[in-house]
Design a protein around this motif. Structure first.
Motif, PDB file in Angstrom:
ATOM      1  N   ALA A   1     111.126 -94.888  60.798  1.00  0.00           N
ATOM      2  CA  ALA A   1     110.559 -93.896  61.711  1.00  0.00           C
ATOM      3  C   ALA A   1     109.242 -93.347  61.174  1.00  0.00           C
ATOM      4  CB  ALA A   1     111.558 -92.760  61.929  1.00  0.00           C
ATOM      5  N   ALA A   2     109.126 -93.197  59.855  1.00  0.00           N
ATOM      6  CA  ALA A   2     107.881 -92.726  59.257  1.00  0.00           C
ATOM      7  C   ALA A   2     106.749 -93.723  59.482  1.00  0.00           C
ATOM      8  CB  ALA A   2     108.077 -92.482  57.763  1.00  0.00           C
ATOM      9  N   GLN A   3     107.052 -95.011  59.364  1.00  0.00           N
ATOM     10  CA  GLN A   3     106.040 -96.028  59.647  1.00  0.00           C
ATOM     11  C   GLN A   3     105.672 -96.027  61.128  1.00  0.00           C
ATOM     12  OE1 GLN A   3     104.324 -98.166  57.571  1.00  0.00           O
ATOM     13  NE2 GLN A   3     105.205 -96.955  55.918  1.00  0.00           N
ATOM     14  N   LEU A   4     106.650 -95.821  61.984  1.00  0.00           N
ATOM     15  CA  LEU A   4     106.414 -95.787  63.418  1.00  0.00           C
ATOM     16  C   LEU A   4     105.478 -94.645  63.803  1.00  0.00           C
ATOM     17  CD1 LEU A   4     107.063 -96.536  66.387  1.00  0.00           C
ATOM     18  CD2 LEU A   4     109.165 -95.168  66.161  1.00  0.00           C
ATOM     19  N   THR A   5     105.792 -93.426  63.361  1.00  0.00           N
ATOM     20  CA  THR A   5     104.952 -92.281  63.730  1.00  0.00           C
ATOM     21  C   THR A   5     103.574 -92.363  63.090  1.00  0.00           C
ATOM     22  OG1 THR A   5     105.964 -91.003  61.920  1.00  0.00           O
ATOM     23  CG2 THR A   5     106.921 -90.753  64.124  1.00  0.00           C
ATOM     24  N   GLY A   6     103.500 -92.796  61.822  1.00  0.00           N
ATOM     25  CA  GLY A   6     102.204 -92.910  61.166  1.00  0.00           C
ATOM     26  C   GLY A   6     101.309 -93.921  61.850  1.00  0.00           C
ATOM     27  N   ARG A   7     101.870 -95.056  62.190  1.00  0.00           N
ATOM     28  CA  ARG A   7     101.103 -96.104  62.869  1.00  0.00           C
ATOM     29  C   ARG A   7     100.588 -95.615  64.226  1.00  0.00           C
ATOM     30  NH1 ARG A   7     101.411-101.990  63.133  1.00  0.00           N
ATOM     31  NH2 ARG A   7     100.963-102.682  65.265  1.00  0.00           N
ATOM     32  N   MET A   8     101.452 -94.929  64.970  1.00  0.00           N
ATOM     33  CA  MET A   8     101.053 -94.447  66.284  1.00  0.00           C
ATOM     34  C   MET A   8     100.002 -93.357  66.198  1.00  0.00           C
ATOM     35  SD  MET A   8     104.741 -94.460  68.292  1.00  0.00           S
ATOM     36  CE  MET A   8     104.025 -93.866  69.833  1.00  0.00           C
ATOM     37  N   ARG A   9     100.090 -92.499  65.179  1.00  0.00           N
ATOM     38  CA  ARG A   9      99.077 -91.455  65.018  1.00  0.00           C
ATOM     39  C   ARG A   9      97.708 -92.075  64.719  1.00  0.00           C
ATOM     40  NH1 ARG A   9      98.596 -86.745  66.603  1.00  0.00           N
ATOM     41  NH2 ARG A   9      98.139 -85.612  64.682  1.00  0.00           N
ATOM     42  N   VAL A  10      97.672 -93.076  63.858  1.00  0.00           N
ATOM     43  CA  VAL A  10      96.406 -93.723  63.510  1.00  0.00           C
ATOM     44  C   VAL A  10      95.783 -94.394  64.732  1.00  0.00           C
ATOM     45  CG1 VAL A  10      95.444 -95.691  62.255  1.00  0.00           C
ATOM     46  CG2 VAL A  10      96.844 -94.011  61.054  1.00  0.00           C
ATOM     47  N   ARG A  11      96.613 -95.001  65.558  1.00  0.00           N
ATOM     48  CA  ARG A  11      96.116 -95.753  66.710  1.00  0.00           C
ATOM     49  C   ARG A  11      95.919 -94.885  67.952  1.00  0.00           C
ATOM     50  NH1 ARG A  11     100.021-100.330  67.916  1.00  0.00           N
ATOM     51  NH2 ARG A  11      98.277-101.123  69.164  1.00  0.00           N
ATOM     52  N   GLY A  12      96.176 -93.579  67.831  1.00  0.00           N
ATOM     53  CA  GLY A  12      95.990 -92.685  68.959  1.00  0.00           C
ATOM     54  C   GLY A  12      97.063 -92.793  70.018  1.00  0.00           C
ATOM     55  N   ARG A  13      98.213 -93.371  69.688  1.00  0.00           N
ATOM     56  CA  ARG A  13      99.296 -93.538  70.663  1.00  0.00           C
ATOM     57  C   ARG A  13     100.324 -92.408  70.595  1.00  0.00           C
ATOM     58  NH1 ARG A  13     102.120 -98.739  72.039  1.00  0.00           N
ATOM     59  NH2 ARG A  13     101.793 -97.824  74.119  1.00  0.00           N
ATOM     60  N   LEU A  14     100.175 -91.520  69.627  1.00  0.00           N
ATOM     61  CA  LEU A  14     101.053 -90.357  69.519  1.00  0.00           C
ATOM     62  C   LEU A  14     100.166 -89.120  69.489  1.00  0.00           C
ATOM     63  CD1 LEU A  14     103.927 -89.237  69.177  1.00  0.00           C
ATOM     64  CD2 LEU A  14     103.664 -89.507  66.701  1.00  0.00           C
ATOM     65  N   GLY A  15     100.203 -88.348  70.566  1.00  0.00           N
ATOM     66  CA  GLY A  15      99.274 -87.238  70.715  1.00  0.00           C
ATOM     67  C   GLY A  15      99.731 -85.935  70.116  1.00  0.00           C
ATOM     68  N   VAL A  16     100.906 -85.902  69.494  1.00  0.00           N
ATOM     69  CA  VAL A  16     101.397 -84.681  68.841  1.00  0.00           C
ATOM     70  C   VAL A  16     101.553 -84.966  67.350  1.00  0.00           C
ATOM     71  CG1 VAL A  16     102.578 -83.883  70.921  1.00  0.00           C
ATOM     72  CG2 VAL A  16     103.823 -85.282  69.253  1.00  0.00           C
ATOM     73  N   PRO A  17     101.525 -83.934  66.507  1.00  0.00           N
ATOM     74  CA  PRO A  17     101.638 -84.150  65.054  1.00  0.00           C
ATOM     75  C   PRO A  17     102.980 -84.758  64.657  1.00  0.00           C
ATOM     76  CG  PRO A  17     100.926 -81.902  65.548  1.00  0.00           C
ATOM     77  CD  PRO A  17     101.362 -82.499  66.842  1.00  0.00           C
ATOM     78  N   SER A  18     102.977 -85.435  63.518  1.00  0.00           N
ATOM     79  CA  SER A  18     104.206 -86.035  63.003  1.00  0.00           C
ATOM     80  C   SER A  18     104.431 -85.599  61.564  1.00  0.00           C
ATOM     81  CB  SER A  18     104.154 -87.557  63.078  1.00  0.00           C
ATOM     82  OG  SER A  18     103.098 -88.069  62.301  1.00  0.00           O
ATOM     83  N   ALA A  19     105.683 -85.287  61.253  1.00  0.00           N
ATOM     84  CA  ALA A  19     106.095 -84.954  59.891  1.00  0.00           C
ATOM     85  C   ALA A  19     107.133 -85.964  59.437  1.00  0.00           C
ATOM     86  CB  ALA A  19     106.669 -83.543  59.817  1.00  0.00           C
ATOM     87  N   VAL A  20     107.249 -86.118  58.128  1.00  0.00           N
ATOM     88  CA  VAL A  20     108.246 -87.008  57.548  1.00  0.00           C
ATOM     89  C   VAL A  20     109.080 -86.206  56.556  1.00  0.00           C
ATOM     90  CG1 VAL A  20     108.657 -89.088  56.177  1.00  0.00           C
ATOM     91  CG2 VAL A  20     106.749 -89.018  57.802  1.00  0.00           C
ATOM     92  N   VAL A  21     110.390 -86.215  56.735  1.00  0.00           N
ATOM     93  CA  VAL A  21     111.306 -85.611  55.771  1.00  0.00           C
ATOM     94  C   VAL A  21     111.841 -86.741  54.903  1.00  0.00           C
ATOM     95  CG1 VAL A  21     113.424 -84.303  55.426  1.00  0.00           C
ATOM     96  CG2 VAL A  21     111.923 -83.767  57.357  1.00  0.00           C
TER      97      VAL A  21
END
Length: 383
Positions: free
Chosen positions: A133-153
């Motif tokens: 899930a961390a790779q998923l959110t990080g990848r999407m944030r870099v590519r502009g496909r996730l418009g809200v912030p992401s945190a990793v626990v």
């Protein structure tokens, strides 16, 4: 109608004093039970603070059959082919210091489903509690496909590179030392939040008396719990049980969902083999020590109830690195061979010939806060 100046100021003060409700999407994975347990506790704390929290399984965001296949392969590898898993871990997981993105090709297969979850739930932030899930959110944030912030626990003491992606906005780690290391490797904010454990994991939980009576009813020695996780995984567990029994201890082995292991260990003299245990807090508190092989949820639960932990014969990959890391941080002991295991237990177990208390550093592990950093991150998402 416009507010008069004094009324407008009072209105602003009231708004500032009342935190806005945030919507957070918590993404875990049903790999064993540790990640889901941490995610459930995080969601509970967020709801207790007045926010909305929804948990999703990243394996279910993958195309049909892929997530179940991944889980089945991992479970089979750690149970029956540990050398295979060790090789996979060395090739794809071991930290290389760079924390480079894009190390999990499967993440791209879940992007559309995650975008839909975020849109449908109007999430203000996404919180990953599993490395895929961390790779998923990080990848999407870099590519502009996730418009809200992401945190990793990060729930592991061994922070392998699959946890790390520079696209994520915030990392929450178990200890300040781990947080500093992650921040250095990624150049992204990281802070310590401590373990995500329910309140029942505390010294002298409600079920301690029941388990203590059960464990002392026979002629066995002082009870020592052998940790095997939800899947009942371990190396030479029968040999370890015989070692402990011969040294005057009562090996107590919760075998999780591995009925085959429970039947095997039930034949070991002087060993109490259990199936799935709902009251782990009470069982742990009734034992004088835990022999741990994964540096996972059970080890953290033991420390929370005040029971010493000794790492021994760790499972490959993250288990080896995590067990060593916990010992380096002074939270546990690490036994390299059978005689050292017995010596450590004789020293740390209550009532032992040379009793030793746990170091004060143990309690520092439980002082972090996961909610406040996520509140701030979600506020950015609302903006």
């Amino acid at each position: 109608m416009a507010l008069r100046p004094r009324t407008r100021a009072a209105h602003c003060r009231r708004a500032a004093a009342t935190p806005a409700v945030s919507r957070l999407l918590v993404v875990s994975a049903s790999m064993g039970s540790g990640h889901d347990a941490a995610a459930d506790e995080l969601a509970r704390r967020l709801r207790a603070a007045g926010h909305e929290a929804v948990r999703r399984d990243v394996l279910e965001l993958l195309p049909a059959g892929v997530g179940a296949g991944l889980r089945g392969f991992y479970r089979s590898a750690v149970r029956h082919a540990p050398l295979v898993y060790a090789g996979i871990y060395a090739a794809f997981f071991r930290a290389d210091g760079g924390g480079r993105p894009g190390t999990a090709p499967l993440a791209v297969l879940a992007e559309n489903r995650l975008r839909a979850e975020v849109a449908d739930g109007r999430a203000d932030a996404v919180v990953a509690v599993f490395h895929l899930a961390a790779q998923l959110t990080g990848r999407m944030r870099v590519r502009g496909r996730l418009g809200v912030p992401s945190a990793v626990v990060v729930t592991d003491f061994a922070v392998h590179r699959q946890w790390l992606h520079r696209g994520n906005d915030l990392y929450l780690c178990l200890t300040p030392e781990i947080a500093r290391d992650v921040a250095h490797r990624l150049g992204r904010p990281a802070t310590a939040c401590g373990p995500l454990l329910p309140d029942r994991f505390r010294p002298h939980p409600a079920g301690e008396r029941h388990w203590r009576q059960r464990l002392t009813a026979g002629d066995g020695g002082r009870p020592v719990l052998l940790s095997t996780g939800a899947w009942g995984v371990g190396s030479h567990l029968d040999a370890t049980a015989r070692l402990l029994s011969g040294a005057g201890y009562l090996p107590v082995v919760p075998c999780g969902r591995n009925e085959r292991l429970r039947r095997l260990l039930s034949k070991a003299p002087g060993t109490l083999a259990l199936g799935w245990v709902d009251d782990m807090a009470g069982l742990l508190a009734a034992c004088c020590a835990v022999v741990d092989n994964a540096a996972g949820q059970t080890a953290l639960e033991a420390l929370a109830v005040g029971v010493p932990v000794v790492g021994y014969r760790p499972i490959p990959g993250h288990g080896v690195e995590g067990v060593h890391r916990m010992a380096e941080l002074g939270l546990t002991e690490y036994a390299a061979d059978p005689s050292q295991l017995v010596r450590f237990l004789d020293r740390v177990a209550p009532g032992a010939p040379a009793p030793g208390g746990r170091p004060a550093a143990d309690r520092r592990l439980f002082r972090g806060d996961a909610v406040a950093p996520l509140e701030s991150l979600a506020a950015r998402g609302r903006i």
